[in-house]
Design a protein around this motif. Structure first.
Motif, PDB file in Angstrom:
ATOM      1  N   CYS A 193      23.401  67.262 -19.117  1.00 52.68           N
ATOM      2  CA  CYS A 193      22.653  66.087 -19.423  1.00 52.68           C
ATOM      3  C   CYS A 193      22.483  65.426 -18.357  1.00 52.68           C
ATOM      4  CB  CYS A 193      23.386  65.334 -20.619  1.00 52.68           C
ATOM      5  SG  CYS A 193      23.128  65.510 -22.333  1.00 52.68           S
ATOM      6  N   GLU A 194      21.135  65.122 -18.126  1.00 52.62           N
ATOM      7  CA  GLU A 194      20.730  64.221 -16.933  1.00 52.62           C
ATOM      8  C   GLU A 194      20.528  62.845 -17.150  1.00 52.62           C
ATOM      9  OE1 GLU A 194      17.658  66.967 -14.748  1.00 52.62           O
ATOM     10  OE2 GLU A 194      18.059  67.793 -16.538  1.00 52.62           O
ATOM     11  N   PHE A 195      20.473  62.568 -18.358  1.00 57.47           N
ATOM     12  CA  PHE A 195      20.381  60.898 -18.867  1.00 57.47           C
ATOM     13  C   PHE A 195      20.748  60.808 -20.148  1.00 57.47           C
ATOM     14  CE2 PHE A 195      16.412  62.567 -20.422  1.00 57.47           C
ATOM     15  CZ  PHE A 195      16.348  62.104 -21.707  1.00 57.47           C
ATOM     16  N   LEU A 196      21.391  59.582 -20.514  1.00 54.42           N
ATOM     17  CA  LEU A 196      21.709  59.479 -21.916  1.00 54.42           C
ATOM     18  C   LEU A 196      20.975  58.216 -22.209  1.00 54.42           C
ATOM     19  CD1 LEU A 196      25.559  59.442 -20.853  1.00 54.42           C
ATOM     20  CD2 LEU A 196      24.386  61.192 -22.432  1.00 54.42           C
ATOM     21  N   THR A 197      20.630  58.129 -23.756  1.00 55.52           N
ATOM     22  CA  THR A 197      20.197  57.142 -24.371  1.00 55.52           C
ATOM     23  C   THR A 197      21.118  56.506 -25.235  1.00 55.52           C
ATOM     24  OG1 THR A 197      18.023  58.109 -24.234  1.00 55.52           O
ATOM     25  CG2 THR A 197      18.118  56.122 -25.748  1.00 55.52           C
ATOM     26  N   THR A 198      21.258  55.214 -25.326  1.00 55.52           N
ATOM     27  CA  THR A 198      22.531  54.382 -26.359  1.00 55.52           C
ATOM     28  C   THR A 198      21.834  54.357 -27.743  1.00 55.52           C
ATOM     29  OG1 THR A 198      21.771  52.111 -26.122  1.00 55.52           O
ATOM     30  CG2 THR A 198      23.368  53.189 -24.438  1.00 55.52           C
ATOM     31  N   GLN A 199      22.801  54.464 -28.636  1.00 56.32           N
ATOM     32  CA  GLN A 199      22.630  53.901 -29.884  1.00 56.32           C
ATOM     33  C   GLN A 199      22.192  52.212 -30.030  1.00 56.32           C
ATOM     34  OE1 GLN A 199      21.420  54.161 -32.950  1.00 56.32           O
ATOM     35  NE2 GLN A 199      23.050  55.422 -33.997  1.00 56.32           N
ATOM     36  N   MET A 200      21.728  52.081 -30.780  1.00 59.66           N
ATOM     37  CA  MET A 200      21.178  50.639 -30.864  1.00 59.66           C
ATOM     38  C   MET A 200      22.457  49.701 -30.926  1.00 59.66           C
ATOM     39  SD  MET A 200      20.153  50.005 -34.854  1.00 59.66           S
ATOM     40  CE  MET A 200      19.689  51.579 -35.183  1.00 59.66           C
TER      41      MET A 200
END
Ligand code: FAD
Length: 291
Positions: free
Chosen positions: A173-180
């Motif tokens: 994984c090169e980036f992560l997006t968070t849960q709200m």
């Protein structure tokens, strides 16, 4: 353009999330909504993947349309837990053929039917396995993953959740997006902990503007998010008046986003839910802030 390249830009950025229609008849109106959002020039747009994969064709159709017509980088979501290896490999091929450069590799939620089924027969148990397969496919894709400032609902504790998050990042994984989340301090605490654990890839915070009272219960059920008192009193006061709730929800999300930028975040992802009017209002509120 790859998301990692988008994130290297030296300005504050805003990206939007949309979801695909469930039926052919809804396709035109969803496509129009996503185009309206693309015209707001977000840094990128993500297109979710329907649980079970039933709408996978629309995910790619919408992602490709936004990219080709508006030049907006797109991120196609892909889930694996309810799919066979054969299906996932076919989806990866379709993503490559559609010229999409970014994939959000997800496990997907466990439906009651899946929960009741024999796990030893599942082809995928965790998102990290999908990340590894995307890497092994040899395709030149930028891979993202999900993360949970308030812990994934199935995790026994945050330490274990972060340990598996690290494994997912190490898989590619090169980036992560968070849960709200509705309290930025939860994000700041989470960032501190993951950095300490050695997770160093960029993290894109996801903010959901709550624009009607019904959304609150759904958001809490989906994410288990903590509702700060300030947020609850806003819903109590304005929840029964749709126009007032919309304005208050957009103001709350704008406030969250400004605080994130002020504390060093460069790209905030808005869970804009196919609502161009919400995306436009947030964009307007940030007209002198976002590049
Ligand atoms: P994983 O990373 O596999 O984690 C799931 C759980 O398993 C966590 O508790 C984790 O700690 C644990 N775990 C991980 N590895 C191991 C291991 N080796 N051993 C034991 N436990 C382990 N759903 C959709 O259907 N479509 C979408 O488009 C979509 N987009 C999303 C976008 C974002 C930004 C987010 C935050 C969620 C999204 N979801 C979507 C929901 C997501 O599918 C669910 O939250 C799902 O329950 C977990 O997915 P994951 O990829 O985070 O799973």
């Amino acid at each position: 353009m790859k998301i990692t390249e988008v994130l290297r830009q030296d300005r504050l950025l805003l990206s939007f999330e949309v979801f695909p229609p469930k039926t052919d008849t809804a396709f035109a109106s969803v496509k129009n909504a996503t185009e309206e959002m693309a015209r707001l020039r977000p840094s990128f747009m993500s297109v979710t993947y329907g649980a079970g994969g039933g709408t996978s064709r629309y995910t790619l159709d919408i992602a490709r349309n936004i990219k080709e017509r508006y030049g907006v980088p797109t991120l196609a979501h892909l889930t694996c837990v309810s799919s066979s290896k054969e299906t996932v490999h076919a989806r990866i091929r379709e993503i490559i053929d559609a010229g999409i450069e970014n994939v959000m590799a997800l496990r997907g939620d466990l439906t009651p039917e899946l929960e009741a089924s024999d796990r030893s027969k599942w082809d995928y148990r965790h998102a990290a396995e999908l990340v590894r397969e995307l890497k092994e496919s040899g395709a030149d894709l930028c891979i993202g993953g999900a993360c949970y400032p308030e812990i994934h609902p199935e995790s026994p504790n945050q330490k274990e959740d972060i340990r598996y998050l690290k494994e997912k990042v190490e898989a590619g994984c090169e980036f992560l997006t968070t849960q709200m989340f509705f309290d930025n301090n939860l994000l700041y605490n989470f960032l501190y902990k993951i950095r300490e654990a050695g997770v160093t890839v960029p993290v894109i915070p996801g903010v959901m503007p709550i624009t009607n009272a019904n959304q609150v219960a759904r958001a809490v059920k989906l994410s288990g998010s903590f509702m700060p008192v300030r947020f609850k009193s806003l819903v109590d006061k304005f929840g029964s008046s749709p126009a007032a709730m919309m304005q208050a929800g957009i103001a709350y999300a704008t406030d969250q986003i400004i605080d994130l930028y002020a504390n060093g975040i460069k790209n905030v992802h808005v869970y804009s839910m196919n609502k161009p009017e919400v995306a436009a209002a947030i964009r307007r509120n940030l007209s002198d802030i976002v590049g």
